[in-house]
Design an enzyme around this catalytic site. Structure first.
Site, PDB file in Angstrom:
ATOM      1  CE1 TYR A   1      -2.445   3.365   2.262  1.00 34.58           C
ATOM      2  CE2 TYR A   1      -3.721   2.508   0.428  1.00 34.58           C
ATOM      3  CZ  TYR A   1      -3.481   3.491   1.373  1.00 34.58           C
ATOM      4  OH  TYR A   1      -4.299   4.612   1.418  1.00 34.58           O
TER       5      TYR A   1
ATOM      6  CG  ASP B   1       5.871   3.835   0.451  1.00 33.72           C
ATOM      7  OD1 ASP B   1       4.685   3.591   0.153  1.00 33.72           O
ATOM      8  OD2 ASP B   1       6.189   4.561   1.421  1.00 33.72           O
TER       9      ASP B   1
ATOM     10  CE  LYS C   1       2.236   5.521   7.635  1.00 33.04           C
ATOM     11  NZ  LYS C   1       0.816   5.591   8.051  1.00 33.04           N
TER      12      LYS C   1
HETATM   13  P1  KE4 Z   1      -0.876   8.852   3.713  1.00 36.73           P
HETATM   14  O1  KE4 Z   1      -1.409   9.402   2.414  1.00 36.73           O
HETATM   15  O2  KE4 Z   1      -1.954   8.056   4.491  1.00 36.73           O
HETATM   16  O3  KE4 Z   1      -0.178   9.893   4.564  1.00 36.73           O
HETATM   17  O4  KE4 Z   1       0.270   7.784   3.366  1.00 36.73           O
HETATM   18  C1  KE4 Z   1      -0.007   6.732   2.497  1.00 36.73           C
HETATM   19  C2  KE4 Z   1       0.971   5.594   2.758  1.00 36.73           C
HETATM   20  C3  KE4 Z   1       2.030   5.437   1.887  1.00 36.73           C
HETATM   21  N1  KE4 Z   1       2.943   4.453   2.065  1.00 36.73           N
HETATM   22  C4  KE4 Z   1       2.829   3.592   3.108  1.00 36.73           C
HETATM   23  C5  KE4 Z   1       3.853   2.496   3.254  1.00 36.73           C
HETATM   24  C6  KE4 Z   1       1.762   3.709   4.032  1.00 36.73           C
HETATM   25  O5  KE4 Z   1       1.652   2.826   5.058  1.00 36.73           O
HETATM   26  C7  KE4 Z   1       0.818   4.733   3.858  1.00 36.73           C
HETATM   27  C8  KE4 Z   1      -0.371   4.903   4.792  1.00 36.73           C
HETATM   28  N2  KE4 Z   1      -0.516   3.916   5.819  1.00 36.73           N
HETATM   29  C9  KE4 Z   1      -1.860   3.691   6.289  1.00 36.73           C
HETATM   30  C10 KE4 Z   1      -1.909   2.538   7.273  1.00 36.73           C
HETATM   31  N3  KE4 Z   1      -0.968   1.521   7.075  1.00 36.73           N
HETATM   32  C11 KE4 Z   1      -2.427   4.932   6.907  1.00 36.73           C
HETATM   33  C12 KE4 Z   1      -3.686   4.726   7.719  1.00 36.73           C
HETATM   34  C13 KE4 Z   1      -4.909   5.151   6.962  1.00 36.73           C
HETATM   35  O6  KE4 Z   1      -5.002   4.909   5.743  1.00 36.73           O
HETATM   36  O7  KE4 Z   1      -5.794   5.700   7.636  1.00 36.73           O
END
Ligand code: KE4
Length: 427
Positions: free
Chosen positions: A144, A239, A267
């Site tokens: 993801y 990533d 994050k």
């Molecule tokens: P954001 O757009 O949510 O800031 O980041 C996306 C993203 C990109 N790459 C990785 C490896 C990620 O884990 C994420 C987002 N992680 C999720 C949970 N594993 C965020 C939680 C959510 O979607 O509410």
């Protein structure tokens, strides 16, 4: 414990916000629970609107490596706020942020800040396509990388949890150029290049996967991706939105000694405020507007409050012993959770890297999304609910990871383990 106030706010929320939440996984649908509405966070704990307190193992999905409401971070944000919140013009702290990132991640010779991990990966892929002149990208099944159209193709995280293989609304044209391969499987990447050869712009990979549950790269996997991409003139994009400053101060690329062409961070680098970044080889990054033809922009990119918060967290993480402490806490928790499941006679395995881990309810080993999906998600749902009733706030999905922070104490960890033993024996 009563959660009546959460339930009544949830009813209001569902009338005006789709699913009552601003991000799907927070709805707790895959674990058969209603979401709690949180009033406050302090150190390793959060308190819901009904006054119930929980040991928090979500940590806002990774950013809160120092725990909630760290005094130094709150003071930094307050000080930054006194100067204003956003200017739509460059500020010196954005330069300091980029210099700090480059010092910790030497592969990121140039850095651009933005507001979310999704923006970081979406921009990095557009840049890779613009730099190589190629259209296709490779991602892993269960990987993801945020919700850009070209990445919502058998994504992990929310999509996996909701059982949606890709997403409605993603047009065929946007998904057509995305090749999906199993994680930890070099042969499938070789095959993709044999078939699509010179049309692949990049591979985007979580160097330690966190969105199929926690899955570490097998020995040689990342090295193999590095050499395959080099051989075919494609870019390797790490990533590190989760792993950046989490897997070590220099992230997974430092831990495993791999130099990617581009890296995405998020994050932790925002210190709990909305900030992310991407960067890499200068010859690639100079293709970005205003220097080059690849457009990328953002109203609040490099927001001074988020820059200040991120830098304050990074400064604390740079102190000696930080990652030894996180490893010790992670090991204590991981060993304890696995022992609890084993004692209860439940088929399970525990994947962990440092302070990030997942207890899978399957005998394992879990090395990719297919093996992760063999987990007993009903049992995980019961475990989630039992643990929440016992005052422990777990990520509401078998396909997410638990995060330990520097605010957690050995006693907190032991309380979580005791709750796990009681929960698993009860079930
Ligand atoms: P954001 O757009 O949510 O800031 O980041 C996306 C993203 C990109 N790459 C990785 C490896 C990620 O884990 C994420 C987002 N992680 C999720 C949970 N594993 C965020 C939680 C959510 O979607 O509410």
């Amino acid at each position: 414990m009563s959660i009546q106030r959460s339930l009544s706010i949830f009813e209001r929320a569902k009338a005006v916000i789709p699913g009552g939440v601003n991000s799907p996984v927070r709805a707790c649908r895959s674990v058969g629970a209603d979401p709690l509405f949180i009033a406050q966070g302090d150190g390793a704990r959060i308190t819901d609107v009904d006054g119930n307190t929980y040991i928090d193992l979500i940590g806002s999905w990774g950013p809160l490596i120092l725990g909630h409401s760290h005094p130094a971070i709150l003071d930094t944000i307050a000080e930054a706020m006194s100067q204003g919140t956003t200017f739509g013009a460059p500020t010196e702290i954005e330069v300091r942020f980029a210099e700090t990132i480059r010092a910790a991640y030497p592969s990121m010779q140039m850095v651009r800040a933005l507001s979310s991990g999704t923006e970081a990966t979406m921009s990095a892929l557009r840049l890779a396509r613009g730099f190589t002149g190629r259209a296709k990208i490779i991602k892993t099944d269960g990987g993801y990388h945020g919700h850009a159209d070209c990445l919502l193709v058998s994504a992990g995280s929310g999509a996996a949890t909701l059982g949606i293989p890709g997403s409605a609304g993603v047009p065929e044209g946007a998904a057509r150029d995305t090749i999906v391969v199993p994680y930890n499987d070099l042969a499938s990447v070789e095959a993709a290049f044999t078939t699509h050869g010179a049309d692949i712009a990049a591979i985007i990979i979580e160097p330690i996967a966190g969105n199929m549950g926690l899955v570490a790269p097998q020995p040689g996997y990342l090295e193999g991706l590095r050499s395959i991409t080099q051989k075919h003139g494609a870019l390797l994009i790490f990533d590190e939105v989760i792993t950046g400053f989490r897997a070590g101060f220099g992230g997974a690329q430092e831990k495993y000694g791999i130099t990617p062409d581009l890296t995405c961070l998020g994050k932790i680098v925002g210190g709990g405020l909305p900030a992310a970044a991407f960067g890499g080889r200068a010859d690639i990054m100079q293709k970005l507007a205003p220097l080059g033809p690849v457009y990328q922009a953002g109203t609040l990119s490099g927001n001074p409050l988020a820059m200040a918060a991120g830098l304050a967290v990074i400064e604390i993480l740079a102190r000696p012993g930080t990652y030894d402490r996180l490893e010790a806490l992670g090991k204590r928790l991981g060993d304890g959770l696995l022992a609890a499941a084993t004692e209860a006679g439940i088929p399970s395995c525990l994947n962990r890297v440092g302070s990030v881990m997942t207890l899978f309810f399957t005998a394992g080993p879990v090395t990719d999304y297919a093996s992760a999906k063999s987990s007993d998600t009903n049992r995980f749902g019961k475990f989630f609910r039992n643990m929440r009733d016992r005052g422990v706030f777990l990520p509401p999905s078998q396909f997410e990871a638990m995060f330990v922070s520097l605010a957690h104490t050995d006693d907190d960890i032991d309380q979580v383990i005791a709750a796990a033993r009681a929960s698993l024996l009860a079930s």
